[in-house]
Motif scaffolding. Structure first.
Motif, short mmCIF file in Angstrom:
data_model
loop_
_atom_site.label_atom_id
_atom_site.label_comp_id
_atom_site.label_asym_id
_atom_site.label_seq_id
_atom_site.Cartn_x
_atom_site.Cartn_y
_atom_site.Cartn_z
N THR A 1 0.84 -1.19 0.00
CA THR A 1 0.00 0.00 0.00
C THR A 1 0.89 1.25 0.00
O THR A 1 2.10 1.18 0.24
N SER A 2 0.28 2.39 -0.24
CA SER A 2 1.06 3.63 -0.37
C SER A 2 1.80 3.99 0.91
O SER A 2 2.83 4.65 0.86
N ALA A 3 1.29 3.56 2.06
CA ALA A 3 1.90 3.94 3.32
C ALA A 3 3.05 3.03 3.75
O ALA A 3 3.77 3.33 4.69
N MET A 4 3.24 1.91 3.05
CA MET A 4 4.23 0.92 3.48
C MET A 4 5.66 1.32 3.09
O MET A 4 5.89 2.22 2.29
N TYR A 5 6.59 0.61 3.67
CA TYR A 5 8.01 0.67 3.30
C TYR A 5 8.13 0.11 1.88
O TYR A 5 7.66 -0.98 1.59
#
Length: 306
Positions: free
Chosen positions: A164-168
């Motif tokens: 997802t966009s928020a992941m590392y």
């Protein structure tokens, strides 16, 4: 149109025998429709190029404001980041983590997850076909491209990992071995979220992607297929010192011989996307790996059984 041309549920509804859909179901369908509309029925490639330019703007103030807005809509957590000050959104997307934030399973027979991700479709490659979602098969030959032979993975397993966009967003070698070849295939930038995977046939075969072929120290051949998506059509591969993006048309062949140790960083996405891992026969899923489970880079993903 007669009843044999429609689904049983729809047929029953036409005959007045079906129970009305509950309100939550209707809301879910409406939300999925809106999600699909907003993320796919748009000029995807143009928006992706625009986002690429915006993400590179060197402005700490603009970056802080953008990250604050980003955190309002996602679970973005920067507590593990090696540095907390970013000069651009790209710096945040591709952030390094503090040493020790990801520990790779050191057992020789284990393939570790190359990235953080949510486990998507998994299964066995049968007659050259795998699945992106229930009822949506695609061909390994098409995914790998016209120049690559995917037959080594017939009867083997595949695991899909969605970032997802928020992941590392950095990915790593799942085991000791050598990268032998990379094929870059230019393509579209469909969203790769579950809503799109249930609606767009052969989605992974349509999108921009790289096919990274690797020979493990054990002699087994594996493949990692990073697939780009809307707003993230750039894949950095360190061992080739190259940024792969939608400006590179056609199938680009890049033979190489790049040794990697398990856990060594291989590259990054510039926002978020998908990695599909292919292994030959002789591997099974590691304990706890199932669709919908979120895992960190380094956790056991597959294990050798031969």
């Amino acid at each position: 149109m007669d009843n044999q041309d429609v689904s049983p549920a729809l047929s029953a509804g036409m005959n007045g025998n079906a129970a009305p859909r509950p309100g939550w179901f209707k809301r879910l369908v409406a939300q999925e429709d809106l999600n699909f509309l907003l993320t796919n029925r748009v000029p995807r490639i143009a928006l992706t190029r625009l986002m690429g330019r915006l993400s590179r703007i060197d402005s700490p103030l603009l970056t802080r404001l953008s990250i604050a807005v980003w955190q309002m809509f996602t679970s973005l957590d920067l507590s593990e980041a090696k540095h907390r000050e970013f000069r651009s959104l790209r710096d945040c997307f591709t952030r390094e983590l503090k040493p020790g934030s990801r520990v790779f399973d050191a057992r020789p027979g284990v393939l570790a997850s190359p990235s953080d991700g949510i486990v998507g479709a998994t299964g066995v490659v049968e007659q050259g076909q795998v699945y992106q979602a229930k009822g949506f098969p695609y061909s390994t030959a098409e995914l790998f491209g016209p120049t690559q032979d995917a037959s080594a993975f017939e009867g083997g397993r595949f695991v899909t990992l969605r970032l997802t966009s928020a992941m590392y967003h950095r990915f790593h070698a799942p085991a000791d071995g050598t990268v032998d070849h990379v094929t870059y295939l230019s393509g579209d930038t469909w969203n790769v979220n579950p809503v799109a995977l249930k609606r767009v046939e052969r989605l992974f075969c349509r999108n921009e992607r790289a096919v990274v072929r690797m020979t493990l120290a054990s002699g087994h051949a594996i493949a990692l297929v990073p697939v780009a998506a809307i707003l993230v059509a750039s894949i950095r591969l360190h061992f080739l010192d190259v940024l792969l993006h939608i400006g590179r048309k056609g199938a680009n062949e890049m033979p190489c011989s790049a040794p990697h140790a398990k856990g060594q960083e291989m590259g990054w996405f510039e926002h978020g996307s998908t990695i599909i891992v292919f292994v030959p026969q002789g591997f099974e899923l590691a304990e706890g790996i199932a669709p919908g489970v979120q895992i960190p880079a380094g956790q056991a993903l597959l294990k050798r059984i031969d």
